[in-house]
Each structure stands twice: as C-alpha cells, then as structure tokens.
Scaffold this motif. Structure first.
Motif, PDB file in Angstrom:
ATOM      1  N   ALA A  98       0.920  -1.082   0.063  1.00 29.03           N
ATOM      2  CA  ALA A  98      -0.080  -0.049   0.043  1.00 29.03           C
ATOM      3  C   ALA A  98       1.017   1.256   0.062  1.00 29.03           C
ATOM      4  N   GLY A  99       0.212   2.430  -0.198  1.00 28.48           N
ATOM      5  CA  GLY A  99       1.181   3.692  -0.354  1.00 28.48           C
ATOM      6  C   GLY A  99       0.284   4.752   0.129  1.00 28.48           C
ATOM      7  N   ILE A 100       0.880   5.644   0.275  1.00 31.38           N
ATOM      8  CA  ILE A 100       0.133   7.204   0.675  1.00 31.38           C
ATOM      9  C   ILE A 100       0.614   8.088  -0.645  1.00 31.38           C
ATOM     10  N   ALA A 101      -0.670   8.869  -1.013  1.00 34.26           N
ATOM     11  CA  ALA A 101      -0.416   9.725  -2.115  1.00 34.26           C
ATOM     12  C   ALA A 101      -1.005  11.063  -1.559  1.00 34.26           C
ATOM     13  N   VAL A 102      -0.710  12.012  -2.173  1.00 32.38           N
ATOM     14  CA  VAL A 102      -1.355  13.562  -2.009  1.00 32.38           C
ATOM     15  C   VAL A 102      -1.922  13.774  -3.593  1.00 32.38           C
ATOM     16  N   LEU A 103      -3.232  13.795  -3.683  1.00 31.33           N
ATOM     17  CA  LEU A 103      -3.776  14.216  -4.875  1.00 31.33           C
ATOM     18  C   LEU A 103      -5.390  14.705  -4.760  1.00 31.33           C
ATOM     19  N   GLU A 104      -5.786  15.100  -5.548  1.00 34.11           N
ATOM     20  CA  GLU A 104      -7.120  15.633  -5.752  1.00 34.11           C
ATOM     21  C   GLU A 104      -8.108  14.282  -5.925  1.00 34.11           C
ATOM     22  N   VAL A 105      -9.134  14.338  -5.023  1.00 32.24           N
ATOM     23  CA  VAL A 105     -10.019  13.182  -4.891  1.00 32.24           C
ATOM     24  C   VAL A 105     -11.408  13.710  -5.316  1.00 32.24           C
ATOM     25  N   GLY A 106     -12.291  12.845  -5.712  1.00 35.99           N
ATOM     26  CA  GLY A 106     -13.925  13.288  -6.059  1.00 35.99           C
ATOM     27  C   GLY A 106     -14.055  13.717  -7.586  1.00 35.99           C
ATOM     28  N   ALA A 107     -12.986  14.167  -8.340  1.00 39.86           N
ATOM     29  CA  ALA A 107     -13.198  14.740  -9.717  1.00 39.86           C
ATOM     30  C   ALA A 107     -12.708  13.710 -10.396  1.00 39.86           C
ATOM     31  N   GLY A 108     -12.550  12.493 -10.034  1.00 41.69           N
ATOM     32  CA  GLY A 108     -12.112  11.568 -11.006  1.00 41.69           C
ATOM     33  C   GLY A 108     -10.476  11.051 -10.869  1.00 41.69           C
ATOM     34  N   THR A 141      -5.066  23.700  -2.499  1.00 43.04           N
ATOM     35  CA  THR A 141      -6.555  23.753  -2.540  1.00 43.04           C
ATOM     36  C   THR A 141      -7.216  22.488  -2.923  1.00 43.04           C
ATOM     37  N   TRP A 142      -6.706  21.760  -3.645  1.00 36.83           N
ATOM     38  CA  TRP A 142      -7.370  20.702  -4.336  1.00 36.83           C
ATOM     39  C   TRP A 142      -6.529  19.274  -3.730  1.00 36.83           C
ATOM     40  N   GLN A 143      -5.733  19.552  -2.882  1.00 34.16           N
ATOM     41  CA  GLN A 143      -4.960  18.252  -2.180  1.00 34.16           C
ATOM     42  C   GLN A 143      -5.378  17.505  -1.048  1.00 34.16           C
ATOM     43  N   SER A 144      -5.460  16.088  -1.191  1.00 36.42           N
ATOM     44  CA  SER A 144      -5.933  15.356  -0.189  1.00 36.42           C
ATOM     45  C   SER A 144      -4.894  14.400   0.092  1.00 36.42           C
ATOM     46  N   VAL A 145      -4.884  13.781   1.185  1.00 39.75           N
ATOM     47  CA  VAL A 145      -3.944  12.945   1.817  1.00 39.75           C
ATOM     48  C   VAL A 145      -4.615  11.268   1.706  1.00 39.75           C
ATOM     49  N   CYS A 146      -3.949  10.542   0.767  1.00 42.53           N
ATOM     50  CA  CYS A 146      -4.751   9.387   0.696  1.00 42.53           C
ATOM     51  C   CYS A 146      -4.208   8.200   0.842  1.00 42.53           C
ATOM     52  N   LEU A 147      -4.649   7.132   1.099  1.00 46.95           N
ATOM     53  CA  LEU A 147      -4.068   5.672   1.175  1.00 46.95           C
ATOM     54  C   LEU A 147      -4.585   5.019  -0.293  1.00 46.95           C
ATOM     55  N   VAL A 148      -3.463   4.551  -0.692  1.00 48.17           N
ATOM     56  CA  VAL A 148      -3.492   3.690  -2.110  1.00 48.17           C
ATOM     57  C   VAL A 148      -3.335   2.453  -1.739  1.00 48.17           C
ATOM     58  N   ASP A 149      -4.321   1.603  -2.032  1.00 47.90           N
ATOM     59  CA  ASP A 149      -4.435   0.055  -1.554  1.00 47.90           C
ATOM     60  C   ASP A 149      -5.012  -0.770  -2.803  1.00 47.90           C
ATOM     61  N   THR A 150      -3.895  -1.621  -3.734  1.00 51.54           N
ATOM     62  CA  THR A 150      -4.659  -2.587  -4.669  1.00 51.54           C
ATOM     63  C   THR A 150      -4.637  -3.911  -4.305  1.00 51.54           C
ATOM     64  N   ASN A 151      -4.356  -3.934  -2.894  1.00 49.34           N
ATOM     65  CA  ASN A 151      -4.089  -5.645  -2.345  1.00 49.34           C
ATOM     66  C   ASN A 151      -5.509  -5.873  -1.921  1.00 49.34           C
ATOM     67  N   MET A 152      -6.310  -6.495  -2.831  1.00 52.90           N
ATOM     68  CA  MET A 152      -7.647  -7.077  -2.191  1.00 52.90           C
ATOM     69  C   MET A 152      -7.482  -8.349  -1.350  1.00 52.90           C
ATOM     70  N   ASP A 153      -6.237  -8.800  -1.027  1.00 49.37           N
ATOM     71  CA  ASP A 153      -6.279  -9.797  -0.136  1.00 49.37           C
ATOM     72  C   ASP A 153      -5.986  -9.630   1.398  1.00 49.37           C
ATOM     73  N   ASN A 154      -5.959  -8.063   1.309  1.00 51.32           N
ATOM     74  CA  ASN A 154      -5.628  -7.679   2.931  1.00 51.32           C
ATOM     75  C   ASN A 154      -6.404  -6.327   3.096  1.00 51.32           C
ATOM     76  N   PRO A 155      -7.732  -6.592   3.612  1.00 45.30           N
ATOM     77  CA  PRO A 155      -8.549  -5.606   3.868  1.00 45.30           C
ATOM     78  C   PRO A 155      -8.612  -4.657   5.000  1.00 45.30           C
ATOM     79  N   ASP A 156      -7.810  -5.133   5.789  1.00 45.34           N
ATOM     80  CA  ASP A 156      -7.373  -4.355   6.942  1.00 45.34           C
ATOM     81  C   ASP A 156      -6.268  -3.740   7.078  1.00 45.34           C
ATOM     82  N   ARG A 157      -6.274  -2.269   7.086  1.00 47.70           N
ATOM     83  CA  ARG A 157      -4.681  -1.491   6.982  1.00 47.70           C
ATOM     84  C   ARG A 157      -4.764  -0.750   8.220  1.00 47.70           C
TER      85      ARG A 157
END
Length: 140
Positions: free
Chosen positions: A51-61, A116-132
């Motif tokens: 998993a990783g941490i990203a700073v990006l805009e969310v909600g607009a795609g 203004t448009w930045q959010s702190v996000c958890l990025v998780d592509t691992n569907m085998d581990n749903p608890d982070r």
C-alpha cells in the motif's frame, strides 16, 4: 528544536476492491488533538508492503485515474515473480516503489498546509488484505 512528538494509528478497512481512501479529515482531527496551534511536520506512514500514501485531488476522478494508471503500469497478471495470493498479487508488492508508503506534510499553526485541491490518501490495490493501519506522527 522540536518540542514534541506524538503518534497515533488509524485502522482502515479498505474492503475487497482496489481503493483510494481519503485520510485528510483523519489527519486534521489528529492535528486538532496534538498540534495545538504549533508549526511542525505531519508524517503519514502505512506499514504494509502493498500500500502507499499519495497526495492528490479526489472526488473529481483523479482517484479513479490513479487506479487506472496503476492498472496500466502494474497489470494484475502472471508476469510477477512474487506469486502468492490473488492472481497478479506480485504487482501489489511493486506499488510502494511508485506510490511510497509515506508522506511528510507541513503543519502551520496546527493546520495541515495542503493546496486547495490536495488530499492525503491511502492507495491500496491489495484485495487480499482489507485491514490496514496508517500511522500519523506529528513533530513540532
């Protein structure tokens, strides 16, 4: 010299799909409790190999665009040497090289200093581990 160091762990259920989870509100709540109007740094760290941490805009795609780009760069197929878990799971172990497991962000007067448009996000592509877990640490 910093006056204090405070840390806390968030527990996040990401479910069984690839996700970008907005942690900004959790970060702000943590700073309200710990930063007390001070300047410093917030470190956001996910202690998982997939998993990783990203700073990006969310909600607009942009969050969906990030997941689509990761699918292009890291397809979930059998090319990966790391082969346990779901098919293509090896790509999840490469993810932190592209989306690092941490971000360090400025805190000014106790407030997260994001654009203004930045959010702190958890990025998780691992569907085998749903608890982070996500560790928030304030140094200030």
């Amino acid at each position: 010299m910093a006056d204090s160091f405070t840390t806390s762990v968030l527990r996040i259920a990401t479910g069984s799909t690839e996700t970008v989870t907005d942690l900004t509100h959790d970060c702000e709540e943590f700073l309200t409790r710990t930063a007390a109007g001070r300047d410093g740094l917030l470190n956001v760290f996910v202690p998982h190999a997939t998993a990783g941490i990203a700073v990006l805009e969310v909600g607009a795609g942009s969050d969906d665009d990030l997941l689509a780009a990761l699918h292009t760069l890291l397809p979930a197929d059998e090319r990966w040497q790391h082969r346990h878990g779901s098919p293509g799971h090896g790509r999840d172990h490469v993810l932190p090289a592209l989306v690092p497991p941490h971000a360090t962000l400025p805190v000014i007067a106790g407030q997260l200093a994001l654009g203004t448009w930045q959010s702190v996000c958890l990025v998780d592509t691992n569907m085998d581990n749903p608890d982070r877990q996500v560790r928030l640490s304030f140094l200030g």
